[in-house]
Design an enzyme around this catalytic site. Structure first.
Site, PDB file in Angstrom:
ATOM      1  N   CYS A   1      -0.741  -3.079  -6.211  1.00  0.00           N
ATOM      2  CA  CYS A   1      -1.279  -2.546  -4.967  1.00  0.00           C
ATOM      3  C   CYS A   1      -2.765  -2.246  -5.095  1.00  0.00           C
ATOM      4  O   CYS A   1      -3.187  -1.533  -6.002  1.00  0.00           O
ATOM      5  CB  CYS A   1      -0.525  -1.269  -4.595  1.00  0.00           C
ATOM      6  SG  CYS A   1      -1.225  -0.404  -3.182  1.00  0.00           S
ATOM      7  N   PHE A   2      -3.572  -2.775  -4.181  1.00  0.00           N
ATOM      8  CA  PHE A   2      -5.013  -2.563  -4.320  1.00  0.00           C
ATOM      9  C   PHE A   2      -5.431  -1.127  -4.049  1.00  0.00           C
ATOM     10  O   PHE A   2      -6.524  -0.710  -4.424  1.00  0.00           O
ATOM     11  CB  PHE A   2      -5.856  -3.540  -3.496  1.00  0.00           C
ATOM     12  CG  PHE A   2      -5.459  -3.784  -2.065  1.00  0.00           C
ATOM     13  CD1 PHE A   2      -4.757  -2.852  -1.319  1.00  0.00           C
ATOM     14  CD2 PHE A   2      -5.816  -4.984  -1.445  1.00  0.00           C
ATOM     15  CE1 PHE A   2      -4.426  -3.089   0.005  1.00  0.00           C
ATOM     16  CE2 PHE A   2      -5.490  -5.235  -0.117  1.00  0.00           C
ATOM     17  CZ  PHE A   2      -4.787  -4.281   0.614  1.00  0.00           C
TER      18      PHE A   2
END
Length: 220
Positions: free
Chosen positions: A54-55
């Site tokens: 997940c960024f």
């Protein structure tokens, strides 16, 4: 030559939780970042592009490093131009959620960024980080030049040879081609939404451990 990274320093910080990054708000405006000219680095900075799940998590970590001037969440490595978050989530565009890290090489080196990258996610799980599963969550280094490629490949091989992780590293190392900034509501996410469950349960514990492990590299 290059210093040896101990198994302790390279312990995995990722928490095993049942909350998925895919549970992102869909009721927010899907506008892309405006004023892209503002995001262009100056001549004194360089760019690194990392995908580690997940960024939101990746962004929160790299924002705290001394020498990092800007972190932008977005998408790289796919075949569909100008993808939306919804499209990337289907896994059909080929993109990975990544962060572009704009940094001052006089203050922090690419090798030091790699050290943080290896430590703050599990590079041994294919297309998966915790509860987030899919090619968009793959572990990847998109290198921007020959030196970045050489360093990424060197450390991947070295860490595998030293069995620092219990399983082989599956991190993709590919040439950078194109970066698409994610929608505005994805940017600076933890700082803007730290009260949300995902931020409190997933990002904050990882960030706290990262800060403890890299005290000498944090912004003051």
């Amino acid at each position: 030559m290059k210093r040896k990274i101990s198994a302790i320093v390279l312990g995995i910080l990722t928490l095993a939780v049942n909350i998925s990054c895919a549970q992102k708000p869909e009721n927010q405006k899907n506008t892309k970042m405006e004023n892209k000219e503002k995001d262009k680095p100056s001549g004194k900075t360089e760019i690194a592009t990392f995908g580690a799940g997940c960024f939101w998590c990746v962004e929160a970590v790299f924002q705290n490093l001394e020498g990092v001037e800007k972190v932008v969440s977005g998408y790289s490595g796919g075949s569909v131009p100008d993808p939306t978050y919804r499209a990337v989530c289907t896994g059909t565009t080929g993109h990975a959620e990544v962060c572009q890290v704009i940094y001052d090489p006089q203050k922090i080196t690419f090798e030091e960024l790699l050290e943080v990258f290896w430590k703050t996610h599990d590079p041994t799980t294919l297309n998966r980080q915790g509860a987030d599963e899919g090619t968009q969550y793959r572990s990847v280094v998109f290198y921007h030049n020959a030196e970045q490629k050489q360093l990424a490949e060197y450390w991947k091989e070295k860490l595998n040879a030293e069995h620092v992780f219990p399983n082989p590293i599956v991190t993709e190392i590919s040439a950078f081609t194109k970066f698409y900034p994610a929608e505005n509501y994805h940017q600076d996410y933890f700082n803007q939404n730290g009260y949300e469950p995902y931020c409190q349960i997933v990002i904050k514990p990882k960030l706290d451990k990262f800060k403890k492990a890299f005290k000498d590299k944090l912004k003051h």
